[in-house]
Scaffold this motif. Structure first.
Motif, short mmCIF file in Angstrom:
data_model
loop_
_atom_site.label_atom_id
_atom_site.label_comp_id
_atom_site.label_asym_id
_atom_site.label_seq_id
_atom_site.Cartn_x
_atom_site.Cartn_y
_atom_site.Cartn_z
N TYR A 65 0.83 -1.21 0.00
CA TYR A 65 0.00 0.00 0.00
C TYR A 65 0.86 1.26 0.00
O TYR A 65 0.60 2.20 -0.76
CB TYR A 65 -0.93 0.00 1.20
N LEU A 66 1.90 1.29 0.85
CA LEU A 66 2.75 2.48 0.88
C LEU A 66 3.41 2.71 -0.47
O LEU A 66 3.51 3.84 -0.94
CB LEU A 66 3.82 2.34 1.96
N SER A 67 3.85 1.64 -1.11
CA SER A 67 4.57 1.79 -2.37
C SER A 67 3.64 2.02 -3.55
O SER A 67 3.77 3.02 -4.27
CB SER A 67 5.42 0.54 -2.65
N MET A 73 1.11 3.47 -9.14
CA MET A 73 0.61 2.22 -9.65
C MET A 73 -0.84 1.91 -9.26
O MET A 73 -1.65 1.53 -10.09
CB MET A 73 1.54 1.09 -9.16
N ALA A 74 -1.17 2.05 -7.98
CA ALA A 74 -2.46 1.56 -7.48
C ALA A 74 -3.16 2.61 -6.64
O ALA A 74 -2.57 3.61 -6.23
CB ALA A 74 -2.27 0.27 -6.68
N VAL A 75 -4.42 2.36 -6.38
CA VAL A 75 -5.21 3.22 -5.51
C VAL A 75 -6.26 2.36 -4.83
O VAL A 75 -6.73 1.37 -5.41
CB VAL A 75 -5.87 4.38 -6.30
N THR A 76 -6.59 2.72 -3.62
CA THR A 76 -7.67 2.04 -2.90
C THR A 76 -8.81 3.05 -2.75
O THR A 76 -8.84 3.82 -1.79
CB THR A 76 -7.20 1.53 -1.54
N PRO A 77 -9.72 3.08 -3.71
CA PRO A 77 -10.80 4.07 -3.65
C PRO A 77 -11.85 3.69 -2.61
O PRO A 77 -11.93 2.53 -2.19
CB PRO A 77 -11.38 4.02 -5.06
N TYR A 90 -6.64 5.76 3.02
CA TYR A 90 -6.22 5.47 1.65
C TYR A 90 -6.30 6.71 0.77
O TYR A 90 -5.51 6.86 -0.17
CB TYR A 90 -7.04 4.31 1.08
N ARG A 91 -7.21 7.60 1.08
CA ARG A 91 -7.21 8.92 0.44
C ARG A 91 -5.91 9.65 0.77
O ARG A 91 -5.28 10.25 -0.10
CB ARG A 91 -8.42 9.74 0.92
N GLU A 92 -5.50 9.59 2.05
CA GLU A 92 -4.28 10.26 2.47
C GLU A 92 -3.05 9.70 1.75
O GLU A 92 -2.15 10.45 1.36
CB GLU A 92 -4.10 10.12 3.99
N ILE A 93 -3.01 8.39 1.55
CA ILE A 93 -1.87 7.80 0.87
C ILE A 93 -1.85 8.23 -0.59
O ILE A 93 -0.79 8.60 -1.13
CB ILE A 93 -1.90 6.26 0.99
N TYR A 94 -2.99 8.23 -1.27
CA TYR A 94 -3.00 8.63 -2.68
C TYR A 94 -2.68 10.11 -2.83
O TYR A 94 -1.91 10.52 -3.72
CB TYR A 94 -4.34 8.32 -3.35
N MET A 95 -3.28 10.96 -1.99
CA MET A 95 -3.15 12.41 -2.15
C MET A 95 -1.92 12.98 -1.43
O MET A 95 -1.69 14.18 -1.46
CB MET A 95 -4.43 13.10 -1.67
N THR A 99 -0.21 11.66 7.72
CA THR A 99 0.35 12.16 8.98
C THR A 99 0.92 10.97 9.75
O THR A 99 0.79 9.82 9.33
CB THR A 99 -0.71 12.85 9.85
N GLY A 100 1.49 11.26 10.89
CA GLY A 100 2.01 10.20 11.74
C GLY A 100 0.92 9.33 12.34
O GLY A 100 1.21 8.31 12.97
N MET A 101 -0.35 9.73 12.15
CA MET A 101 -1.48 8.94 12.65
C MET A 101 -2.14 8.12 11.55
O MET A 101 -3.05 7.35 11.83
CB MET A 101 -2.51 9.87 13.30
N THR A 102 -1.71 8.25 10.30
CA THR A 102 -2.29 7.46 9.22
C THR A 102 -2.07 5.98 9.51
O THR A 102 -0.94 5.54 9.72
CB THR A 102 -1.66 7.85 7.87
N GLN A 103 -3.15 5.22 9.51
CA GLN A 103 -3.10 3.87 10.04
C GLN A 103 -2.11 2.97 9.30
O GLN A 103 -1.34 2.23 9.92
CB GLN A 103 -4.49 3.23 10.01
#
Length: 521
Positions: A65-67, A73-77, A90-95, A99-103
Motif C-alpha cells: 500500500y505504501l509503495s 501504480m495503485a489506488v484504494t478508492p 487510503y485517500r491520504e496515501i494517494y493524495m 500524517t504520523g497517525m495514518t493507520q
C-alpha cells in the motif's frame, strides 16, 4: 538471566519458508526458553523460520500500500456505501496528505519494528547455539543478518531517519539516526555478510543468499542519489558491480513471464522469495481479498470472500501496449461470469460485474468537502498477476519474489545510462526483458533512454512494491496516475519520506519526527 522468546507459530508454519518449502510434523510451541534452545536441527529451523516469516508482513499488505498507492501504480478508492474509506487513510496515501497517525503508516512501522526485534532475538540465540558447526553457524547467522538488513533498508527507504538496534542485549530505547548513518551501516553490514550467506542455488530457494545480499547492495547504490546520501566511491559503478555479481550466480530469466507468479512455482528468477502457502494461518497472502470484488470468487470457482479494495490507477494501465502479454497477465479487466453456469456476475447494486479501467466518482458522494468521493463497486482494473486457485479459501499459495532477476537487468541498465556507460549493453538488458515478455524480438528497442527504462519497470514490476521508490528516483513522485479524479497530490521534498509513527513515539520519546512534519507532542 533466562531469556524468553515467544514463538507464535507452529513448527510447521515456522519452517514453511525454508528452502524445501515442506512442512514438518506439527508441534505447537508457545513460549520457548532461549537458554539451551537451538540445540537441534528442528529448533534451529524453527528459530530461523520466525525470521523468514516476518517477510510475510511486507507484502501484499503494509508496504504494498505504501509503495503502489503512494506511487503511481495503485489506488484504494472508497467504494459506494463507505467500504475502504477507513478514516480516510487510503485517500491520504494517494493524495500525499498523510500524517504520523495514518493507520497504514503506523501498521507498516510496527511490522518492520517487530520484524527487527525477531531478527535480533534469533541472531542472539544462534550465536549461543552449540549444535551447529562453526561454518553452519556463520552461514545461518549471516542469512538472519541479511533479513535484518532488508528490514532496516525498508525502513530507511520509507522513513529515512530511523532508530538502529542491532544488538538484542541492548535494552536502551534507541534514538533516531540519520539516513546517512543508516546507509553507511547497511553498506558495511551487507558487504560483510555477502560472502558468508548461503549460495544462491535452488537448494537454498527461500533463504537469504549471497544473491540477495548483492541485490540489496545494488538497491542501496541505485537509490543513494535520491536519498541524498554520500557514497564512498562511485555509486553507479558499485551498483553495476553488484548487479554483475547477481547475474553471475546462475539465476535465469524464466522463458515464461507467468512462471514467476504461479502457485508454488519455484522460479529460477527469484533471488529473495517469500514462500507463502495455502496452509498459512497467520500473515497470509490474501491478495485476492484485497483486490477482487465480493462476488468474484464465483468466476474462479473458488470459495474465498473478497473485500473489493485496491485497483490500478487508470493512467498507469493505459501506459501498456494491449498486445503486451503482461497487460492481460497483470490486470483483471472486463466482465466476470460464474465459472460453473456462465451467467454474468452482478454487483451488490445489481449492475453487471464488469471491471473498468477508468474510475469515476459518484456525484454527491464527496467526503469532508473535498474532491475525494465514492466510486461504484466494479470500478478499477484488479490485480491478477498471481493466479487464483480454484481451491482458494483463505490463503494463497503463490510465492512472492521481493527480488527477481528481471529487476536486476533493469537496475543495471538504469545505472549504465545514469553513469554515461555502455548504452548498447543497457539496451540489450532491457530488450532481454521485453523479448521474454512478448515471446519474440519484434517489440525490441533500437536504443533505450531513462524514460523507456522507467516504462519497462512499470510494465514488468506492477504490484511488486517498487512504484514509490522508482517514482522518487525518476522525479515524478508528485504525479498521480488517476488524473480524472482531480484529486491533487501534495508536493514537497519532505513527502519523499513518511512521518514517523505517532504510536511509535508514544512508546519511545527519543524518536524525532522527520523534517517537514509537525513535531511530536
Amino acid at each position: 538471566m533466562k531469556k524468553i522468546i515467544s514463538i507464535l507459530f507452529t513448527v510447521m508454519a515456522l519452517t514453511a519458508l525454508m528452502p524445501s518449502c515442506t512442512n514438518l510434523d506439527e508441534t505447537v510451541y508457545d513460549r520457548l526458553p532461549a537458554d539451551g534452545f537451538g540445540s537441534t536441527e528442528i529448533e534451529v529451523k524453527a528459530l530461523m523460520g520466525t525470521v523468514y516469516n516476518t517477510l510475510k508482513t511486507y507484502w501484499p499488505s503494509n508496504f504494498m500500500y505504501l509503495s503502489e498507492c503512494g506511487g503511481s501504480m495503485a489506488v484504494t478508492p472508497t467504494r459506494i456505501g463507505g467500504d475502504w474509506y477507513d478514516g480516510g487513510q487510503y485517500r491520504e496515501i494517494y493524495m500525499h496528505t498523510w500524517t504520523g497517525m495514518t493507520q497504514v503508516i503506523r501498521d507498516s512501522w510496527s511490522a518492520a519494528s517487530t520484524a527487527l526485534g525477531t531478527c535480533n532475538a534469533t541472531i542472539d540465540v544462534l550465536k549461543n547455539s552449540t549444535f551447529m558447526t562453526d561454518a553452519q553457524k556463520t552461514e545461518n547467522i549471516a542469512a538472519m543478518r541479511g533479513i535484518r538488513a532488508f528490514w532496516i533498508y525498508t525502513m530507511t527507504d520509507n522513513w529515512g531517519n530511523i532508530p538502529l538496534v542491532a544488538d538484542y542485549q541492548d535494552k536502551e530505547l534507541p534514538a533516531t539516526r540519520s539516513r546517512q548513518e543508516i546507509f553507511d551501516w547497511l553498506v558495511q553490514e551487507v558487504n560483510e555478510i555477502a560472502g558468508q550467506c548461503p549460495d544462491g542455488t535452488q537448494e537454498n530457494y527461500g533463504k537469504f543468499t549471497k544473491g540477495a545480499a548483492w541485490f540489496l547492495l545494488a538497491k542501496l547504490y541505485l537509490n543513494a542519489g535520491a536519498w541524498k546520501v554520500s557514497v564512498q566511491g562511485d555509486a553507479w559503478q558499485q551498483c553495476i558491480a553488484a548487479c554483475d555479481k547477481v547475474m553471475s550466480m546462475g539465476y535465469v530469466l524464466e522463458p515464461n513471464f507467468k512462471t514467476n507468479f504461479g502457485i508454488n512455482d519455484r522460479s529460477r528468477e527469484g533471488v529473495l522469495t517469500v514462500c507463502f502457502s495455502e496452509s498459512d494461518t497467520q500473515n497470509q497472502n490474501q491478495l485476492m481479498n484485497r483486490t477482487l470484488h465480493y462476488a468474484d470468487n464465483l468466476s474462479d470457482g473458488a470459495k474465498y470472500g473478497a473485500w473489493n479494495g485496491v485497483c490500478a490507477q487508470p493512467d498507469y494501465v493505459k501506459l501498456f501496449d494491449t498486445e503486451d502479454p503482461r497487460y492481460e497477465a497483470t490486470f483483471r479487466i472486463g466482465e466476470r461470469r460464474n465459472k460453473e453456469t456462465g451467467e454474468m456476475l452482478t454487483t451488490g447494486y445489481d449492475d453487471p460485474l464488469i471491471y473498468t479501467v477508468d474510475i469515476s466518482f459518484i456525484p454527491g458522494s464527496e467526503y469532508d468537502g473535498g474532491p475525494w468521493a465514492a466510486v461504484v463497486q466494479e470500478a478499477g482494473a484488479r490485480c491478477q498477476k498471481w493466479p487464483y486457485s480454484t481451491s482458494l479459501t483463505n490463503a494463497m499459495g503463490n510465492h512472492f519474489h521481493i527480488f527477481r532477476l528481471a529487476d536486476i537487468y533493469l537496475t543495471k541498465a538504469e545505472a549504465l545510462l545514469r553513469s554515461g556507460g555502455d548504452a548498447a549493453e543497457a539496451t540489450r538488458l532491457v530488450n532481454a526483458v521485453r523479448t521474454r515478455a512478448y515471446g519474440n524480438a519484434d517489440h525490441n528497442y533500437d536504443a533505450v533512454d531513462l524514460k523507456k527504462i522507467q516504462l519497462e519497470r512499470r510494465f514488468e514490476l506492477a504490484w511488486e512494491a517498487w512504484s514509490r521508490q522508482d517514482d522518487i528516483r525518476f522525479g515524478d513522485f508528485e504525479k498521480g496516475f488517476w488524473s480524472s479524479s482531480a484529486c491533487p497530490r501534495n508536493s514537497g521534498e519532505h513527502l519523499r519520506i513518511f512521518p514517523i509513527s505517532q504510536t511509535a513515539w508514544q512508546t519511545n520519546q527519543k524518536l524525532v519526527q522527520n523534517p517537514g512534519y509537525p513535531a511530536f507532542n
